[in-house]
Write an enzyme that holds these catalytic residues in place. Structure first.
Site, short mmCIF file in Angstrom:
data_model
loop_
_atom_site.label_atom_id
_atom_site.label_comp_id
_atom_site.label_asym_id
_atom_site.label_seq_id
_atom_site.Cartn_x
_atom_site.Cartn_y
_atom_site.Cartn_z
CB SER A 102 10.81 2.23 -6.21
OG SER A 102 9.81 2.24 -5.20
CE1 TYR A 132 15.31 2.54 -2.21
CE2 TYR A 132 13.05 3.35 -2.11
CZ TYR A 132 13.96 2.38 -2.50
OH TYR A 132 13.52 1.26 -3.16
P1 NAD Z 1 17.62 -6.52 -0.66
O1 NAD Z 1 18.12 -6.01 0.64
O2 NAD Z 1 17.36 -7.97 -0.77
O3 NAD Z 1 18.58 -6.11 -1.84
C1 NAD Z 1 19.34 -4.93 -1.85
C2 NAD Z 1 20.78 -5.34 -2.09
O4 NAD Z 1 21.56 -4.16 -2.30
C3 NAD Z 1 21.43 -6.05 -0.92
O5 NAD Z 1 21.23 -7.44 -0.97
C4 NAD Z 1 22.90 -5.69 -1.09
O6 NAD Z 1 23.61 -6.76 -1.67
C5 NAD Z 1 22.88 -4.53 -2.07
N1 NAD Z 1 23.65 -3.38 -1.59
C6 NAD Z 1 23.26 -2.38 -0.78
N2 NAD Z 1 24.28 -1.53 -0.58
C7 NAD Z 1 25.34 -2.00 -1.28
C8 NAD Z 1 26.68 -1.55 -1.49
N3 NAD Z 1 27.13 -0.41 -0.94
N4 NAD Z 1 27.49 -2.31 -2.27
C9 NAD Z 1 27.05 -3.47 -2.83
N5 NAD Z 1 25.80 -3.92 -2.69
C10 NAD Z 1 24.94 -3.19 -1.93
O7 NAD Z 1 16.30 -5.68 -0.96
P2 NAD Z 1 15.34 -5.56 -2.25
O8 NAD Z 1 14.12 -4.96 -1.73
O9 NAD Z 1 15.29 -6.82 -3.00
O10 NAD Z 1 16.07 -4.45 -3.12
C11 NAD Z 1 16.35 -4.62 -4.48
C12 NAD Z 1 15.88 -3.43 -5.27
O11 NAD Z 1 14.46 -3.33 -5.19
C13 NAD Z 1 16.42 -2.08 -4.84
O12 NAD Z 1 16.82 -1.35 -5.98
C14 NAD Z 1 15.23 -1.38 -4.20
O13 NAD Z 1 15.30 0.01 -4.35
C15 NAD Z 1 14.12 -1.97 -5.03
N6 NAD Z 1 12.80 -1.87 -4.42
C16 NAD Z 1 12.48 -2.57 -3.30
C17 NAD Z 1 11.22 -2.43 -2.74
C18 NAD Z 1 10.81 -3.18 -1.50
O14 NAD Z 1 9.75 -2.89 -0.94
N7 NAD Z 1 11.59 -4.15 -1.03
C19 NAD Z 1 10.28 -1.58 -3.34
C20 NAD Z 1 10.62 -0.88 -4.48
C21 NAD Z 1 11.89 -1.03 -5.01
#
Ligand code: NAD
Ligand code: MG
Length: 329
Positions: free
Chosen positions: A220, A233
């Site tokens: 991120s 986080y």
């Molecule tokens: P999202 O909620 O769609 O995806 C996160 C997924 O993590 C969930 O769908 C879930 O299946 C999984 N998860 C969480 N806890 C779990 C557990 N204990 N066991 C199994 N699965 C688990 O959200 P996203 O934003 O697409 O996140 C995906 C990645 O993107 C993450 O690594 C997040 O750190 C990163 N990210 C997101 C953003 C943002 O603004 N959305 C910004 C920077 C980085």
């Protein structure tokens, strides 16, 4: 209109008129540059303010308003991953779903992991992968459990007939106003999901991977520029970025590449299920230079690039989509 604004406008308009009249005849015959947005909807992606909403963790993409665009109707493949076998954690929704759709359209068979509560989102992804004529494998389970992580790699490898790509993408993000309100349970759950699980999964995957395989970590922009209300986080995103760089060096002699992708603000369930305060969510993405959050479809191409065999000299690299915000180094 203020005086200053009017003056700026007139000056700019005058310059444009002068430039147009000075154009040589040849240039005026040149056909107009085609309008080419990077994705079909790029010009029309939603901007804040967003409707108030809140879902219980882990949240469903299908209940978000507006619904995120994961590339369901827009991503077009060109055979870049033909015959590859990929496991994507958090592949049910958000960024992981966008990667799953793109990989299937590039010719890969795809296994996804997610939590049992996310079955409705996961079903949609399975249908989308199968619609491409690719194999879809759905393996629900909690990544905070080391034994499950090992089993996930074994089961995915068996179901796919091998493992060429692991995308460590699942994460937990729960906003807390200050360090005093982050409990040890919070800290533990975030680190287990975001740091231990990618470590356990990578360890088990490397033992089964051969030359040409690739591991991707989702990090991120928070890795380099942490927000004050998601401290542990942000730490976890810095940790996996560091792991990606070190592991890339370690695995280079084996022909296994390791890369990281760094999103900025993206419109996903993570944000509406406790990842952001209601105030932050309402204006989500506004502070990025593009003035809006990214849609998962807008980062899918980077997940393809990170594993594409054509990019065989790219290991230990950071692929960014921050909307203009700072890219961690
Ligand atoms: P999202 O909620 O769609 O995806 C996160 C997924 O993590 C969930 O769908 C879930 O299946 C999984 N998860 C969480 N806890 C779990 C557990 N204990 N066991 C199994 N699965 C688990 O959200 P996203 O934003 O697409 O996140 C995906 C990645 O993107 C993450 O690594 C997040 O750190 C990163 N990210 C997101 C953003 C943002 O603004 N959305 C910004 C920077 C980085
Ligand atoms: Mg989800």
């Amino acid at each position: 209109m203020s005086d200053t604004t009017r003056r700026t406008f007139v000056t700019t308009a005058g310059l444009a008129a002068a430039a147009a009249s000075a154009l040589p005849a040849l240039a005026q015959d040149t056909p107009p540059t085609p309008k080419a947005p990077t994705t079909p909807q790029a010009g029309a992606y939603p901007k804040p303010p967003f409707p108030n909403q809140r879902q219980p963790w882990p949240g469903l993409a299908s209940r978000m308003s507006p619904r995120p665009d994961h590339g369901e109707t827009s991503y077009k493949g060109s055979g870049r991953l033909t015959g590859k076998r990929a496991l994507i954690t958090g592949g049910d929704s958000g960024i992981g779903r966008a990667a799953a759709i793109a990989y299937a359209r590039e010719g890969a068979d795809v296994a996804i992991n997610y939590l049992p509560a996310e079955e409705p989102d996961a079903r949609e992804v399975v249908q989308l992968i199968e619609a491409e004529g690719r194999k879809a494998v759905a393996i629900p389970g909690d990544l905070r459990d080391e034994a499950f992580c090992r089993k996930l790699i074994v089961d995915a490898t068996r179901a796919l007939g091998g493992l060429d790509i692991l995308v460590n993408n699942a994460a937990r993000q729960q906003t807390r106003p200050d360090i005093g309100s982050i409990s040890s349970e919070d800290f533990d759950a975030t680190m287990k999901t975001n740091v231990y699980a990618p470590f356990w999964l990578s360890k088990a995957a490397v033992a089964r991977m051969g030359p040409g395989a690739v591991i991707v970590f989702t990090s991120s922009e928070q890795a380099g520029d942490p927000s004050p209300d998601i401290l542990e986080y942000a730490m976890s995103r810095a940790a996996v970025l560091n792991l990606a760089k070190g592991l890339a060096k370690q695995l280079a002699p084996k022909g296994i590449r390791v890369n990281a992708v760094t999103p900025g603000p993206f419109w996903t369930p993570l944000q509406v299920s406790g990842g952001a305060t209601p105030e932050k969510l309402r204006m989500f993405g506004q502070s990025s230079p593009l003035g809006r959050p990214g849609q998962p479809a807008e980062i899918a191409g980077l997940y393809v690039a990170a594993v594409d065999p054509a990019n065989s000299f790219s290991t230990g690299q950071i692929f960014g989509a921050t909307g203009g915000g700072g890219q961690p180094g």
